[in-house]
Write a protein that holds these residues in place. Sequence first.
Motif, PDB file in Angstrom:
ATOM      1  N   HIS A 272       0.827  -1.198   0.000  1.00 43.93           N
ATOM      2  CA  HIS A 272       0.000   0.000   0.000  1.00 43.93           C
ATOM      3  C   HIS A 272       0.871   1.261   0.000  1.00 43.93           C
ATOM      4  O   HIS A 272       2.111   1.193   0.087  1.00 43.93           O
ATOM      5  N   ASP A 273       0.230   2.394  -0.081  1.00 43.63           N
ATOM      6  CA  ASP A 273       0.931   3.688  -0.047  1.00 43.63           C
ATOM      7  C   ASP A 273       1.553   3.884   1.339  1.00 43.63           C
ATOM      8  O   ASP A 273       0.851   4.023   2.333  1.00 43.63           O
ATOM      9  N   ARG A 274       2.876   3.889   1.397  1.00 47.37           N
ATOM     10  CA  ARG A 274       3.589   4.057   2.669  1.00 47.37           C
ATOM     11  C   ARG A 274       4.328   5.397   2.732  1.00 47.37           C
ATOM     12  O   ARG A 274       5.234   5.576   3.557  1.00 47.37           O
ATOM     13  N   GLU A 275       3.913   6.344   1.905  1.00 48.82           N
ATOM     14  CA  GLU A 275       4.606   7.628   1.840  1.00 48.82           C
ATOM     15  C   GLU A 275       4.643   8.329   3.187  1.00 48.82           C
ATOM     16  O   GLU A 275       5.627   8.981   3.545  1.00 48.82           O
ATOM     17  N   ARG A 276       3.570   8.193   3.964  1.00 50.81           N
ATOM     18  CA  ARG A 276       3.487   8.914   5.244  1.00 50.81           C
ATOM     19  C   ARG A 276       3.702   8.002   6.454  1.00 50.81           C
ATOM     20  O   ARG A 276       3.420   8.393   7.580  1.00 50.81           O
ATOM     21  N   GLY A 425       8.660  -1.530   4.659  1.00 46.83           N
ATOM     22  CA  GLY A 425       9.049  -2.152   3.397  1.00 46.83           C
ATOM     23  C   GLY A 425       7.848  -2.625   2.623  1.00 46.83           C
ATOM     24  O   GLY A 425       6.705  -2.590   3.112  1.00 46.83           O
ATOM     25  N   PRO A 426       8.043  -3.107   1.390  1.00 42.17           N
ATOM     26  CA  PRO A 426       6.925  -3.444   0.502  1.00 42.17           C
ATOM     27  C   PRO A 426       6.362  -4.843   0.666  1.00 42.17           C
ATOM     28  O   PRO A 426       5.352  -5.163   0.040  1.00 42.17           O
ATOM     29  N   ALA A 427       6.990  -5.702   1.475  1.00 45.64           N
ATOM     30  CA  ALA A 427       6.540  -7.090   1.564  1.00 45.64           C
ATOM     31  C   ALA A 427       5.115  -7.165   2.114  1.00 45.64           C
ATOM     32  O   ALA A 427       4.785  -6.531   3.116  1.00 45.64           O
ATOM     33  N   ASP A 428       4.284  -7.948   1.462  1.00 47.63           N
ATOM     34  CA  ASP A 428       2.886  -8.132   1.874  1.00 47.63           C
ATOM     35  C   ASP A 428       2.846  -9.240   2.915  1.00 47.63           C
ATOM     36  O   ASP A 428       2.686 -10.419   2.594  1.00 47.63           O
TER      37      ASP A 428
END
Length: 587
Positions: A272-276, A425-428
Amino acid sequence: MDSTNRNTALASALVEELARSGMRHAVICPGSRSTPVALALLREPAISTHSIVDERSAGFFALGAASATGRPVAIACTSGTAAANLHPAVAEAAEADVPLIVITSDRPPELRDVGAGQTIDQIKLYGTAARWFCEVGTHEADDAGLLHMRSVACRAYAVAAGDPRPGPVHLNLSWRDPLGPEPGAGDVSARSALAREGRGNEPLTRVARGRVRADEALVDALAERIAGTERGLILAGRGTDPACVAAITALAAASDYPILAEPTSGLRLGPHDRERVVWTYDAIARSRPAELAPELVLRFGELPTSKALRMWLADLPGAAQIQVDPVGSWKEPTRTAELVVRGDASDLAARLADRLSPRPSEWTRRWLGANEAVAAALGEGIASEPGLSEPAVLAALAGALRDGELVYTASSMPIRDQESFLPSGPADVRFLANRGANGIDGTVSSAAGAAAASARPTWLITGDLALHHDSNGLAALRDCDAPVRIVCLHNDGGGIFELLPQAGQVPRAEFEAIFGTPLGLDLERLAALHGLGYARLERAEDLVALPAAHVIAEARVERASAPQLRARIFERAHAALAGLGLNAPSA
């Protein structure tokens, strides 16, 4: 329904309704008195059964399975102290809102309190921990008896699943002989098709739970308040519904609030969007920078474990805290929350996002800049320390995780180090932990249950005391197809006690005797005993090379010097904040 005799008919009617209500997993412990219900569970095609000898382990296996699937899981045992051994898992399920259906078998009333063997008082055995207790009673297999069993099963499933709050249900079943499937001519006298067969594939009674929605006026008022408050935070802790991730990230984007995300929230890692997303909040909170002190905190799930963050928020009387709690619990240890919203969290977050207009916030830029600087400082601090350490292993774990995996983390130091040092990190990946009662008991069994029920490759991050406390749980891995990699942070004792004031107040010999409690475990021999693989981690990066198989990976770390090591790492984080001009402690 199995009409072999009275007991088989009653037990199979109950289990049929559990399956029709949605149950898919059950744990069975061996015992004579529980034969009717054990056979019924074993023979029900819709329910996968797991046989576990140790009742305490079995209870936590069921807990892990229910945590991973979100559905009620049954645990069936015989009479006497077997039932008492389930109590720790019931207590955890009660505190953590985990749906369990505990089915204890008992002697009939005429054999209680007269000296009959394997008999204790099982009435309301788990006290207030059970959301509902039912002394199911002794019945004939007539219309009334079979309908009673079916109705009890439907109610038990509904209450455990969340009517109104998820948690453990206790059914106490009394059985008279014969306990086995001995044919009993004329035992089943029921004539009603509904009593004998129920409603086919549907449960006798289904409870339809509608979404609890916050009213429009409240949502409007909250949106207006958010729009008028720049210095806001979204706090995501354990218990955040995985379905809420998209809605909470949308709310963060619309409000331009940072998300302080504990790993167990499901928001720290994922596609998901982790920008914040701010994952270094524990280190930041230790410095209490006034420039980052919030005026408004929106809380989803429980408060993060971080003591530094909890104390910082509690010491900011001007910071309004709004907790979103849809299940009717009262998880407000700060005692300072202004509002508790009883409403579906995903629905509320999405509706708030729709009412807000995105606005760039200098406040959020400061938080994200602090997160970036502190993340770099933590990484440098960990790398500067020679040898293996708990922070190094937890930091390296992020690089070893793959989509679809599950991480079960033990209480005490592992859950705290995971919160402090596991990067975003991006891991689901799904994160679980027994943080209702916060005990270290049952950790291995919980992870095994979660792996078996979810079929996800699973990591268990644990200390040596928690591993020892539930080493019987390793036996459950024999029948678990999903690989479970057990990473044991082995410091030969209770590492968390080194952080207590007692560590400097009690002579070392006495401290070791009652707090340190070194066990001298040989993990390679323990792995061999249970037919598991074994690996010795020389570097934290070795996690990536662990096979996707049942294995105990031992990371030998120092215990007595660990507090000083963490202090040095956090001092780098403090210096990084000072370099940004964020070094003035808030009141």
